[in-house]
Structure formats: C-alpha cells, structure tokens
Design a protein around this motif. Structure first.
Motif, PDB file in Angstrom:
ATOM      1  N   GLN A  99     -10.834  17.150 -14.138  1.00  0.00           N
ATOM      2  CA  GLN A  99      -9.739  18.067 -14.466  1.00  0.00           C
ATOM      3  C   GLN A  99     -10.079  19.509 -14.088  1.00  0.00           C
ATOM      4  O   GLN A  99     -11.227  19.926 -14.122  1.00  0.00           O
ATOM      5  N   GLY A 100      -9.030  20.247 -13.730  1.00  0.00           N
ATOM      6  CA  GLY A 100      -9.177  21.652 -13.375  1.00  0.00           C
ATOM      7  C   GLY A 100      -9.332  21.901 -11.898  1.00  0.00           C
ATOM      8  O   GLY A 100      -9.209  23.034 -11.436  1.00  0.00           O
ATOM      9  N   ARG A 101      -9.605  20.841 -11.122  1.00  0.00           N
ATOM     10  CA  ARG A 101      -9.732  21.004  -9.677  1.00  0.00           C
ATOM     11  C   ARG A 101      -8.366  20.906  -9.016  1.00  0.00           C
ATOM     12  O   ARG A 101      -7.453  20.264  -9.537  1.00  0.00           O
ATOM     13  N   PRO A 102      -8.191  21.507  -7.834  1.00  0.00           N
ATOM     14  CA  PRO A 102      -6.972  21.256  -7.070  1.00  0.00           C
ATOM     15  C   PRO A 102      -7.042  19.886  -6.403  1.00  0.00           C
ATOM     16  O   PRO A 102      -8.052  19.545  -5.764  1.00  0.00           O
ATOM     17  N   PHE A 103      -6.004  19.085  -6.570  1.00  0.00           N
ATOM     18  CA  PHE A 103      -5.884  17.775  -5.930  1.00  0.00           C
ATOM     19  C   PHE A 103      -4.919  17.931  -4.752  1.00  0.00           C
ATOM     20  O   PHE A 103      -3.758  18.314  -4.943  1.00  0.00           O
ATOM     21  N   ILE A 104      -5.393  17.628  -3.556  1.00  0.00           N
ATOM     22  CA  ILE A 104      -4.616  17.886  -2.344  1.00  0.00           C
ATOM     23  C   ILE A 104      -4.289  16.592  -1.609  1.00  0.00           C
ATOM     24  O   ILE A 104      -5.180  15.803  -1.269  1.00  0.00           O
ATOM     25  N   LEU A 105      -3.001  16.386  -1.367  1.00  0.00           N
ATOM     26  CA  LEU A 105      -2.544  15.232  -0.588  1.00  0.00           C
ATOM     27  C   LEU A 105      -2.700  15.498   0.907  1.00  0.00           C
ATOM     28  O   LEU A 105      -2.360  16.573   1.395  1.00  0.00           O
ATOM     29  N   GLU A 106      -3.206  14.488   1.613  1.00  0.00           N
ATOM     30  CA  GLU A 106      -3.253  14.521   3.077  1.00  0.00           C
ATOM     31  C   GLU A 106      -2.630  13.241   3.642  1.00  0.00           C
ATOM     32  O   GLU A 106      -3.017  12.772   4.705  1.00  0.00           O
ATOM     33  N   THR A 107      -1.712  12.659   2.907  1.00  0.00           N
ATOM     34  CA  THR A 107      -1.101  11.409   3.350  1.00  0.00           C
ATOM     35  C   THR A 107      -0.216  11.659   4.569  1.00  0.00           C
ATOM     36  O   THR A 107       0.362  12.733   4.715  1.00  0.00           O
ATOM     37  N   PRO A 108      -0.099  10.677   5.464  1.00  0.00           N
ATOM     38  CA  PRO A 108       0.606  10.908   6.736  1.00  0.00           C
ATOM     39  C   PRO A 108       2.121  11.018   6.581  1.00  0.00           C
ATOM     40  O   PRO A 108       2.702  10.513   5.618  1.00  0.00           O
ATOM     41  N   TRP A 109       2.711  11.689   7.533  1.00  0.00           N
ATOM     42  CA  TRP A 109       4.165  11.743   7.611  1.00  0.00           C
ATOM     43  C   TRP A 109       4.671  10.394   8.085  1.00  0.00           C
ATOM     44  O   TRP A 109       4.006   9.706   8.873  1.00  0.00           O
ATOM     45  N   VAL A 110       5.850   9.995   7.592  1.00  0.00           N
ATOM     46  CA  VAL A 110       6.388   8.682   7.937  1.00  0.00           C
ATOM     47  C   VAL A 110       7.809   8.819   8.468  1.00  0.00           C
ATOM     48  O   VAL A 110       8.486   9.820   8.232  1.00  0.00           O
ATOM     49  N   GLY A 111       8.243   7.797   9.173  1.00  0.00           N
ATOM     50  CA  GLY A 111       9.585   7.790   9.745  1.00  0.00           C
ATOM     51  C   GLY A 111       9.560   7.264  11.165  1.00  0.00           C
ATOM     52  O   GLY A 111       8.563   7.406  11.876  1.00  0.00           O
ATOM     53  N   LYS A 112      10.644   6.651  11.580  1.00  0.00           N
ATOM     54  CA  LYS A 112      10.713   6.059  12.909  1.00  0.00           C
ATOM     55  C   LYS A 112      10.920   7.101  13.999  1.00  0.00           C
ATOM     56  O   LYS A 112      10.459   6.942  15.123  1.00  0.00           O
ATOM     57  N   ASP A 113      11.604   8.168  13.660  1.00  0.00           N
ATOM     58  CA  ASP A 113      11.877   9.227  14.626  1.00  0.00           C
ATOM     59  C   ASP A 113      10.879  10.361  14.421  1.00  0.00           C
ATOM     60  O   ASP A 113      10.856  11.005  13.381  1.00  0.00           O
ATOM     61  N   ALA A 114      10.045  10.606  15.431  1.00  0.00           N
ATOM     62  CA  ALA A 114       9.006  11.632  15.304  1.00  0.00           C
ATOM     63  C   ALA A 114       9.595  12.998  14.978  1.00  0.00           C
ATOM     64  O   ALA A 114       8.948  13.819  14.320  1.00  0.00           O
TER      65      ALA A 114
END
Length: 371
Positions: free
Chosen positions: A252-267
């Motif tokens: 707790q207290g740390r920054p949690f950062i998402l790096e999950t990829p972008w999704v979708g069929k059309d770039a």
C-alpha cells in the motif's frame, strides 16, 4: 485513496496533455516517457510546460507520478559507445525527471548480449555508479524493474537485482519497480503464492525498496520468460490475483501503473482498457460507468453461460491452444478477448455500443462484475 493509474503519452504539449489523458481514465497517478520510448531524442526541459501540467495535476487530484526510461538504452552492454550513451542519457533523463518534480525513474536494468550474466550484473552496477555519482545534485531514484527473463536481460531474479544493488555505492537512490507480468513470466507464482513471493522478495531485497508497481496480465504461463502483456483478466494471472496484489497490505501507498495493451480490430480506433481496469480494481465500476453497465455485464455473463463458456477456462484454453497447436493458431490466431468480442457481436448483444464499450464489458466479465 488507492494510487492507481496508467501509462500515458507525452506529446509536444508536455505534462498538461499527459495529465488530461490520465484524467480520462480516472487515474490518480500515471507514468510517462519524456519522449518516444524507442529513441533518446528529447525536447528541452523548458518545452514541457511543467508548471501548467502540475497545476492540472493538482486540480485533478493527481499526486505522485512516475517517469520511465526508454527501452533502447543498455547499461549492460560491453560495447563502449552503447554503454556510454546509456550513462549519458540517463544522467540527462534524471535531470529532466527532477525538473518534473518526480521521485522515481523506472529502468530496465540491461542485457549482457554476447557476454554472460555475471558480466551483465557488474557492468550494470558500474553504469549505475557513474549515473548516480553524476547526478548527486538531485534526489531522483532509479527504480530497477523486475524483468521476465527473455533473451539475455538482467533482473530476471530477485537475486540478480540484489547483486546489482550490493555493488552500487549510493544504493539508497536505487528503488524497485515490481511488474506482475514480468515476475510471473520469470517463474514467481503470484497466482497461488503471493505471500510467499513477497516474503522471498523481502528476504532478498527488502519490500521497502518497492516504490512502483506495474500491473499487467500475461499471455504466457508462469515461468515462460516471454514478457507479453494482456488486459487484466484475459491472461494467465487473472483479475483475482492482480486484485490481491493491488490491495496487499505490504504494497500500500505505492503508485500502481497499468501497462496493458490497447485493443481493437482497427488500429486507428484502438484504445486501452485502463478506465474499466482502474474502476474494477478500485471497486467503483457502477459509480464510474453507471448501473446499466453492470446490467450489460450480467447479460454478457448469461449469454456465455448458455454456451457453457467460463471466463477463466476459456482464456486459459485459448492461450494453450495458441501455444501448443501451430495449425490451430495459423487457422485462427485470434486471442481470447477478440474471440469473445466476435461472439458477442455475431449475437448482436450490444448493437448500440462501440467496440471499446463492448471490450470494457468483457474485461468486467473477466473480473466477475455484475454477479
């Protein structure tokens, strides 16, 4: 409040634009590259609109943010020009990070390429000593990122990171960025033994050094040494395990950062799932998206139940198929989220929704929302 956010872009307008993007996801923290992550070209500090950006952050209630160094620098290289570029660039990037008022710059430690791991550890420690000694006027810390173990990269085990730290003179300025996908792929079983993994980290390095956490699901089983991120819930780690990481009392207290990829069929219209991922981990989905969102997730769950499709079993069976059956992969290379999206669209479940909105509901279904 849980400090959770996303990796955001850093345009020519600098910190204000990064802040504005983070706000659209509901972030209370975010991570930036100060330029393109694939090169070391950087604009002058004066062009980053720092004061305007910090004012925007204050208005949005965003406090601590993180900088990430570009991927291409390699402190572990035996080539003198590559090594010196990494040292010189990191010193300048630390000064840029200091100007932004940011404490931690995340760094992939480096790779030993044609040498061996012992050489890599020693070379990286040598480089860190140069970098830190050359930036003693700042209090910026280098957050060494835990790595997945692909190729010849260093940092694939807690022991390797500890060896680097022990060889650095001013190691009080070395912190850690713990990456869920990376440690999973490196062989640490955070799904079934998170407490055990964190105890091992504490015994080897010390939990107090963790100052940033990257939260990503993985496309590969534990120990695969691949480093391929996927939206939370759509990989081998799963929502429940990542949720335990985010809410673990030791982190707790740390920054949690998402790096999950972008999704979708059309770039051109691809979008990340950051907004719904943050809301799910924070537990305020209905507040963020409205009650109708959860009704849509229930509808999606009912649709899949009638087809005998369970979220975790479908995800893992699909990844196994793509990993173990080359012919099946060639015939249908679609990943789990894309296959489920296509099923929902073929059934015309949500004709009024955009592709992004349907995918957001899929991510919520992975997490068990709406039950």
């Amino acid at each position: 409040m849980l400090k959770i956010g996303s990796h955001v872009s850093f345009s020519d307008k600098g910190l204000p634009s990064a802040t504005a993007e983070a706000v659209t996801y509901g972030s209370s923290s975010f991570m930036i590259y100060t330029g393109a992550p694939q090169n070391t070209r950087r604009k002058p500090i004066e062009s980053m609109n720092i004061e305007e950006g910090q004012a925007a952050m204050n208005q949005a209630g965003i406090g601590e943010i993180v900088v990430h160094a570009p991927y291409i620098i390699n402190l572990g290289s035996y080539k003198s020009n590559t090594y010196q570029l990494a040292v010189d660039f990191l010193q300048e990037e630390i000064r840029r990070t200091h100007a932004l008022g940011v404490r931690n710059i995340v760094l992939h430690p480096g790779a030993f390429t044609d040498k061996d791991a012992e050489y890599g550890v020693n070379r990286i420690a040598e480089g860190l000593n140069e970098v830190l000694n050359g930036t003693s006027e700042t209090d910026v810390c280098i957050a060494l990122e835990t790595m997945a173990g692909k190729g010849t990269e260093i940092g694939r085990s807690f022991e390797e990171i500890a060896q680097i730290i022990d060889k650095v003179q001013h190691n009080e300025r070395l912190t850690i960025c713990l990456d869920t996908c990376h440690i999973h792929d490196a062989g640490y079983d955070i799904v079934n033994d998170l407490d055990g993994v964190l105890k091992k980290f504490d015994d080897t390095i010390g939990l107090k050094r963790i100052e940033v956490v990257h939260i990503n699901d993985s496309k590969n089983p534990v120990g695969a040494a691949k480093d391929r991120h996927t939206p939370i819930g759509s990989g081998w780690i799963g929502f429940e395990a990542i949720n335990r990481v985010v809410h673990h009392e030791s982190l707790q207290g740390r920054p949690f950062i998402l790096e999950t990829p972008w999704v979708g069929k059309d770039a051109k219209t691809q979008r990340p799932m950051y907004e719904v991922e943050i809301a799910l981990l924070r537990g305020n989905v209905s507040e963020r998206f409205g009650e109708s969102f959860l009704s849509d997730v229930e509808r999606l769950a009912d649709f899949f139940n009638k087809q005998d499709i369970g979220a975790r079993s479908f995800v893992l069976d699909t990844w196994n198929l793509l990993k173990n059956d080359a012919k099946a992969k060639k015939a249908d290379p679609r990943e789990p989220m894309e296959r489920l999206y296509d099923l929902a669209m073929e059934a015309s479940l949500f004709p009024e929704l955009t592709e992004e909105q349907v995918n957001q509901r899929l991510v919520a279904w992975f997490a068990g929302a709406g039950k």
